[in-house]
Design an enzyme around this catalytic site. Sequence first.
Site: not given
Length: 487
Positions: A194, A251, A247-248, A399, A268, A302
């Site tokens: 995706k 994640g 993104s964290t 970030e 990642e 990133c």
Amino acid sequence: MIVKTKELKFSKGWVYAPAPESKEHIQLKSRYELFIGGKFVTPVNGKYFDTINPSNEEKIAGIAEASIEDVNRAVTSARTAYEKYWKMTPAKERGKYLFRIARMIQERAREFAVIESMDGGKPIRESRDVDIPLVAAHFFYYAGWADKLEYAFSNRKPRPLGVAGQIIPWNFPLLMAAWKIAPALACGNTVVLKPAETTPLTALKLAELIQESGLPDGVVNIITGAGTTGAALVNHPDVDKIAFTGSTDVGKIIQKATAGTNKKVTLELGGKAANIIFDDAPIDQAVEGIVNGIYFNQGHVCCAGSRLFVQENIYNTVLQKLKDRMETLIVGDPLDKNTDIGAINSKPQLEKINYFIEEGKKEGADMYQSSCPVPEKGYWCRPTLFTNVSQSHRIAKEEIFGPVLAIQTFRTVDEVIEKANNTPYGLSAGVWSDKGSKVFDVGKKLRAGVIWANTFNKFDPSSPFGGYKESGFGREGGVYGLEGYCK
Ligand code: NAD
């Protein structure tokens, strides 16, 4: 033709006439369907969303939005392909398909590069010279591994996992697809990928290429949609592996959703890389490295070097050289070959960047922006830096994912290591010094997955990539990239 204008002669040097890359050879449909079981099929709910060119805000195409039913169809197709042919396909044959795909990408490199720049906003120089060559290189690299897996894992017998669900972000759309599809197929898995909702086009063009390559139907399925589609893929019980780049925050959601299941997961995630310049560094090269690390590709990286640490005794020199270089950067049409910094990927991303710029000012840091002109229509951000930054400032901690640099100084090695490691992230870092011993010493003490010495943002398919801490776990690239797709 090169034109030198009177006004810009002293402040900016040369000004170049526009040199836009041609769009004549591009074939785009007005609407894209889902790629399931080797065919393009309409979404069950009949819904479509627009993909926009961020440099002019114009719609490029309508994109199918996959619902849970469509995700089910795609996973079933990947499972059938896995059980019926792919797991029985000899490794050498798997390799041949990957080699073929790699060669076809090379043949159509220009078309992919232009579409990547139109859909994502990145300068054509970047998509033409970095993204697309690396995409082909990844397919070539993993094609070579397909029949040599037993050498990659000595004394073990690697077996495929089954169906891999892969979710990718918008900053390197086709490259992230290649990072994920190539090792998965080489190891004998089938795939449901995706792409991000703002940059689906090159993945869908890849689907067309895969169809032409003769890869058995259902080995690769590409479905489009936003977070709901991604979540349905993550939660599908018949998926054996989730590979996520993004993104964290997302994640963490994925880690919770997959806890207690048999799914193998690699994440990642975000980063806040330290770029460290010692006083014995080659300063002009380092300044170029800073610019490459945070401004090229709009800071949409990133591993962007978004925190700069400069040794105190060279701070004034580095800052002046950096500001001079920033003044020469050209922000504008991504398809112009002169452009250094293209369009910000989407309106929400531009709003996020502008929010952080305002936060930086509010928190007391000093902002400097290049004076370059930006086009009226589209999403743009001038290269920006902040000085007088402290460790507690949000611009130094969070970030931003834009062309915004936070600069701090240091005196000693211990001080800079402590400051650089003072972050929840640990994806990448850069060290600039004339002394190899210092580079290795600092490199060992930095808690980051990738560390560049006297360069920045360099990638190669044979090098592993991945993070520590909140930047995720698992490695992609190199022989390590195979581990995530084998049991
Ligand atoms: P994002 O997390 O918002 O989206 C990434 C992908 O996840 C998209 O395809 C999105 O549709 C999907 N998604 C969103 N919500 C989901 C959910 N609940 N379940 C499943 N899928 C979901 O990230 P983004 O804004 O597209 O990308 C920027 C982020 O990606 C940055 O944080 C950047 O650092 C990170 N990134 C990391 C790497 C790396 O290798 N570590 C590489 C590129 C980008």
